[in-house]
Design a protein around this motif. Structure first.
Motif: not given
Length: 232
Positions: A171-197
């Motif tokens: 099965s294959a999936y494509t990324v789409f409409s919505t992300d839920i992101i941890r934000f407070k006290n977090k350094d935002i960088n290119d990998d803002f979603l992290g590695r365990k999504v």
């Protein structure tokens, strides 16, 4: 836990000018994401991030807050979503707005979303700190090809066959409409979603993205048909 919904709506669309405020079935495009955000029980603020006073006025009309305009650096054609998130973090501090624990990132070019899907993602991040973020996905074609030196070549192992059944492929999936992101006290960088999504598998209709006029007309036709069915 504090949760904000953010609707990012830059004014400089090239493929479809003023796409984010173009009227879709009688309402500006950004209004669909704003109205959806206001229906999410977990969300305490709905903020539109825009570089345009006109867009800001429209967003406010539909119930979003626009406490500041996006900086020019985060509004250029080459700006990425992490640049907008970094700008948000700076503007929250500047305007003394408390940082949220989570941000629900609602891309305005998507009209169809499911409240239960997003609330599920929020709950996962609230209750399982091992997940770095959550993201909606929809199922997609799993037999993709590339064109290389005027030859069609598979991006998958075709085992030397001209046709493989979709059901025999992973099965294959494509990324789409919505992300839920941890934000407070977090350094935002290119990998803002992290590695365990956490994957939120949504219905296919939630994958209808408006990128150009053709997409716009398709979504408008779907909305019109849905409205006529509901009126019966």
């Amino acid at each position: 836990m504090i949760v904000y919904a953010i609707v990012p709506a830059r004014s400089g669309s090239k493929g479809l000018p003023n796409k984010n405020i173009k009227e879709l079935n009688g309402k500006p495009l950004i209004s669909y994401s704003i109205e959806f955000a206001k229906r999410l029980p977990s969300v305490t603020k709905v903020i539109c991030s825009t570089d345009s006073e006109l867009y800001a006025d429209i967003a406010k009309k539909y119930g979003a807050e626009v406490p500041f305009l996006r900086s020019p650096e985060a509004s250029i054609d080459t700006a990425m979503e992490q640049d907008i998130l970094i700008d948000l973090k700076a503007k929250f501090k500047e305007h003394q707005i408390p940082e949220p624990d989570l941000i629900v990132w609602l891309r305005p070019t998507f009209v169809f979303r499911n409240i239960d899907d997003i609330e599920k993602g929020i709950d996962i991040l609230k209750n399982d700190t091992s997940y770095t973020s959550a993201r909606t996905v929809v199922s997609t074609e799993n037999r993709l090809y590339k064109i290389e030196e005027q030859e069609l070549k598979p991006l998958f192992n075709d085992f030397g066959k001209s046709m493989i059944r979709r059901q025999n492929m992973p099965s294959a999936y494509t990324v789409f409409s919505t992300d839920i992101i941890r934000f407070k006290n977090k350094d935002i960088n290119d990998d803002f979603l992290g590695r365990k999504v956490f994957p939120i598998v949504s219905e296919k209709i939630c994958g209808l993205d408006i990128d150009d006029l053709f997409d716009f007309e398709v979504v408008n036709a779907v909305l019109t048909q849905m409205e006529s069915k509901n009126a019966v």
